[in-house]
Scaffold this motif. Sequence first.
Motif, PDB file in Angstrom:
ATOM      1  N   GLU A  36      44.980   5.287  80.366  1.00  0.00           N
ATOM      2  CA  GLU A  36      43.568   5.093  80.696  1.00  0.00           C
ATOM      3  C   GLU A  36      42.716   5.011  79.439  1.00  0.00           C
ATOM      4  N   THR A  37      42.977   5.907  78.497  1.00  0.00           N
ATOM      5  CA  THR A  37      42.187   5.890  77.260  1.00  0.00           C
ATOM      6  C   THR A  37      42.413   4.602  76.479  1.00  0.00           C
ATOM      7  N   THR A  38      43.695   4.206  76.349  1.00  0.00           N
ATOM      8  CA  THR A  38      44.027   3.014  75.546  1.00  0.00           C
ATOM      9  C   THR A  38      43.490   1.735  76.175  1.00  0.00           C
ATOM     10  N   MET A  39      43.757   1.549  77.465  1.00  0.00           N
ATOM     11  CA  MET A  39      43.364   0.299  78.112  1.00  0.00           C
ATOM     12  C   MET A  39      41.862   0.213  78.294  1.00  0.00           C
ATOM     13  N   THR A  40      41.209   1.335  78.568  1.00  0.00           N
ATOM     14  CA  THR A  40      39.750   1.307  78.687  1.00  0.00           C
ATOM     15  C   THR A  40      39.109   0.926  77.357  1.00  0.00           C
ATOM     16  N   GLY A  41      39.682   1.452  76.279  1.00  0.00           N
ATOM     17  CA  GLY A  41      39.166   1.086  74.959  1.00  0.00           C
ATOM     18  C   GLY A  41      39.367  -0.390  74.657  1.00  0.00           C
ATOM     19  N   SER A  42      40.565  -0.941  74.991  1.00  0.00           N
ATOM     20  CA  SER A  42      40.838  -2.354  74.742  1.00  0.00           C
ATOM     21  C   SER A  42      39.901  -3.247  75.556  1.00  0.00           C
ATOM     22  N   VAL A  43      39.721  -2.879  76.843  1.00  0.00           N
ATOM     23  CA  VAL A  43      38.826  -3.678  77.694  1.00  0.00           C
ATOM     24  C   VAL A  43      37.398  -3.610  77.170  1.00  0.00           C
ATOM     25  N   ALA A  88      35.601 -16.707  72.126  1.00  0.00           N
ATOM     26  CA  ALA A  88      35.288 -15.294  71.905  1.00  0.00           C
ATOM     27  C   ALA A  88      36.549 -14.435  71.903  1.00  0.00           C
ATOM     28  N   MET A  89      37.524 -14.801  72.789  1.00  0.00           N
ATOM     29  CA  MET A  89      38.733 -14.001  72.872  1.00  0.00           C
ATOM     30  C   MET A  89      39.670 -14.261  71.706  1.00  0.00           C
ATOM     31  N   ALA A  90      39.486 -15.343  71.035  1.00  0.00           N
ATOM     32  CA  ALA A  90      40.349 -15.676  69.905  1.00  0.00           C
ATOM     33  C   ALA A  90      40.163 -14.703  68.757  1.00  0.00           C
ATOM     34  N   VAL A  91      38.984 -14.104  68.658  1.00  0.00           N
ATOM     35  CA  VAL A  91      38.713 -13.187  67.552  1.00  0.00           C
ATOM     36  C   VAL A  91      39.132 -11.748  67.891  1.00  0.00           C
ATOM     37  N   VAL A  92      39.535 -11.496  69.176  1.00  0.00           N
ATOM     38  CA  VAL A  92      39.975 -10.155  69.585  1.00  0.00           C
ATOM     39  C   VAL A  92      41.389  -9.926  69.064  1.00  0.00           C
ATOM     40  N   GLU A  93      41.604  -8.785  68.449  1.00  0.00           N
ATOM     41  CA  GLU A  93      42.918  -8.460  67.919  1.00  0.00           C
ATOM     42  C   GLU A  93      43.939  -8.326  69.040  1.00  0.00           C
ATOM     43  N   GLU A  94      45.207  -8.499  68.665  1.00  0.00           N
ATOM     44  CA  GLU A  94      46.294  -8.388  69.634  1.00  0.00           C
ATOM     45  C   GLU A  94      46.348  -6.956  70.167  1.00  0.00           C
ATOM     46  N   THR A  95      46.288  -6.832  71.479  1.00  0.00           N
ATOM     47  CA  THR A  95      46.257  -5.506  72.104  1.00  0.00           C
ATOM     48  C   THR A  95      47.606  -5.066  72.620  1.00  0.00           C
ATOM     49  N   GLY A  96      48.546  -5.954  72.741  1.00  0.00           N
ATOM     50  CA  GLY A  96      49.857  -5.619  73.274  1.00  0.00           C
ATOM     51  C   GLY A  96      49.871  -5.517  74.776  1.00  0.00           C
ATOM     52  N   LEU A  97      48.803  -5.943  75.441  1.00  0.00           N
ATOM     53  CA  LEU A  97      48.757  -5.885  76.898  1.00  0.00           C
ATOM     54  C   LEU A  97      49.561  -7.021  77.486  1.00  0.00           C
ATOM     55  N   SER A  98      50.087  -6.803  78.677  1.00  0.00           N
ATOM     56  CA  SER A  98      50.941  -7.807  79.314  1.00  0.00           C
ATOM     57  C   SER A  98      50.137  -9.014  79.790  1.00  0.00           C
ATOM     58  N   ARG A  99      48.910  -8.756  80.228  1.00  0.00           N
ATOM     59  CA  ARG A  99      48.096  -9.881  80.747  1.00  0.00           C
ATOM     60  C   ARG A  99      46.629  -9.516  80.676  1.00  0.00           C
ATOM     61  N   ILE A 100      45.797 -10.526  80.329  1.00  0.00           N
ATOM     62  CA  ILE A 100      44.355 -10.340  80.280  1.00  0.00           C
ATOM     63  C   ILE A 100      43.718 -11.495  81.034  1.00  0.00           C
ATOM     64  N   LEU A 101      42.817 -11.135  81.944  1.00  0.00           N
ATOM     65  CA  LEU A 101      42.060 -12.144  82.682  1.00  0.00           C
ATOM     66  C   LEU A 101      40.575 -11.942  82.418  1.00  0.00           C
ATOM     67  N   VAL A 102      39.846 -13.145  82.335  1.00  0.00           N
ATOM     68  CA  VAL A 102      38.387 -13.116  82.255  1.00  0.00           C
ATOM     69  C   VAL A 102      37.869 -14.041  83.340  1.00  0.00           C
ATOM     70  N   THR A 103      36.964 -13.516  84.171  1.00  0.00           N
ATOM     71  CA  THR A 103      36.421 -14.328  85.260  1.00  0.00           C
ATOM     72  C   THR A 103      34.907 -14.412  85.105  1.00  0.00           C
ATOM     73  N   ASP A 104      34.324 -15.425  85.802  1.00  0.00           N
ATOM     74  CA  ASP A 104      32.864 -15.487  85.842  1.00  0.00           C
ATOM     75  C   ASP A 104      32.362 -14.593  86.958  1.00  0.00           C
ATOM     76  N   SER A 105      31.101 -14.670  87.259  1.00  0.00           N
ATOM     77  CA  SER A 105      30.520 -13.785  88.259  1.00  0.00           C
ATOM     78  C   SER A 105      31.003 -14.077  89.663  1.00  0.00           C
ATOM     79  N   ALA A 106      31.615 -15.226  89.868  1.00  0.00           N
ATOM     80  CA  ALA A 106      32.113 -15.582  91.190  1.00  0.00           C
ATOM     81  C   ALA A 106      33.584 -15.264  91.351  1.00  0.00           C
ATOM     82  N   GLY A 107      34.247 -14.779  90.308  1.00  0.00           N
ATOM     83  CA  GLY A 107      35.664 -14.455  90.383  1.00  0.00           C
ATOM     84  C   GLY A 107      36.554 -15.598  89.948  1.00  0.00           C
TER      85      GLY A 107
END
Length: 449
Positions: free
Chosen positions: A22-29, A50-69
């Motif tokens: 929880e601590t690690t993933m909340t910080g990454s998000v 914007a996501m290109a400048v985020v350092e590698e987090t080692g997470l299996s998957r990252i999703l970004v959605t707009d306000s409609a999902g």
Amino acid sequence: MLLLLNTYPLLVSEDLVFRSKETTMTGSVSVMVYSLSGLNRLTQENVEAAMAVVEETGLSRILVTDSAGLVLYDTRETGGAVGKYTFYSEIVQALEGNDAFSSSYRDGAFRSRASSPVLYQNRIIGAVYAYEYDTEQAALLEGLQTNLMRLSVGIALAVVLLSVLLSRMLTRKIGALLTAIRQVREGSYEHRTHIPGHDEIAQIGEEFNSLTDRLQTTEDLRRRFVSDASHELKTPLAAIRLLTDSILQTDNMDMATVRDFVTDIGSEAQRLSSITEDLLRLTRLDSGLVDKPKRVEVVPVLEQVMRMMSFLAQDKGTELTYQAEEGCAVMATRGEVHQVIYNLTDNAVKYSGSAGSIRVRLFREGGCVVLTVADNGPGIPEEDLPRVFERFYRVDKARSRAAGGTGLGLSIVQDTVHKRGGTVTATNAPGGGAVFTVRWPDAEGGREP
């Protein structure tokens, strides 16, 4: 205990992993949300930039959605969801303005999910969702579980083995004790048991041996007592039978001879009666059937006995003197005090011989009332002193029977005095003769118990 050993550490470890996730993933998000918060509107192009400048987090998957999902960014290379709508529960909570986190452990992996809303001027413009599939920490947890299981199995086997050994040792000890009890119950009082160790069963074995010693001693005394009593009763009975047979089988016996024989029969009957009375008295003492003690002044009882014994002493040419100190009182019964003084004085008169001297003293000493009966007779052999109070024991059997003794007088004295908390001893005087000393607890100023 083993169940607790196998569950509690695992539950604690899982909880620690969940908290760490929880601590690690909340910080990454939060980092990703911060990189997107400067955009007034999320599009596929500006999100990727914007996501290109985020350092590698080692997470299996990252999703970004707009306000409609609508998914604008997905790190999965094959089967991505860009351009599709997704309604994971965590994304729905983020679009509603809430941070979300969930984690579970199953099938050998930790599955963790976290999401947060993306805000622009307090307006939700999208959401960031992160997913992690962690098998490394799951493997560590499984290793811990395996080690605990092995440890538990080892402990269980050790406990079972120890229980079997202790059970066998305990069973063996109890079996030895039961065998000894059965043998003693069948009359083998000489049997003893040896139980090694210092535990409670070994202590029970020692107490059993001590009890058996007492039983054997009691049995030996009983057998000897029965044998001696039978012998003592047999002697006058045999004499009576012999005398009566002589009268019946002799024709024309003159009256003077008959009178002598009848006199002898009466003497033997009197002796038989004395033995019976002494046996009954000892039986009462052994059974504890004694009267309630009272405060008894010893001097009047002593004077009464001295008056009675003075006639017997005069007939034998024996000098009988006494000294008595006033104020001597004991807690007993008058009959008991009389019996003790009479038996000791009678014993001294019988064995002091003609021209003998008997000295009786009564005085107080050290919180006790002391009675001493001393004579100037031959005394008692040193090897016989420890046994003079035994029942039917005689130093000189032929002389004792000739004097008319039953062999029970001193035993009655000892048992009577002991019942009232006193003592009686026999010693030899330096100048010759025997000295019997009785000590009663002083009842002066005391109360009835």
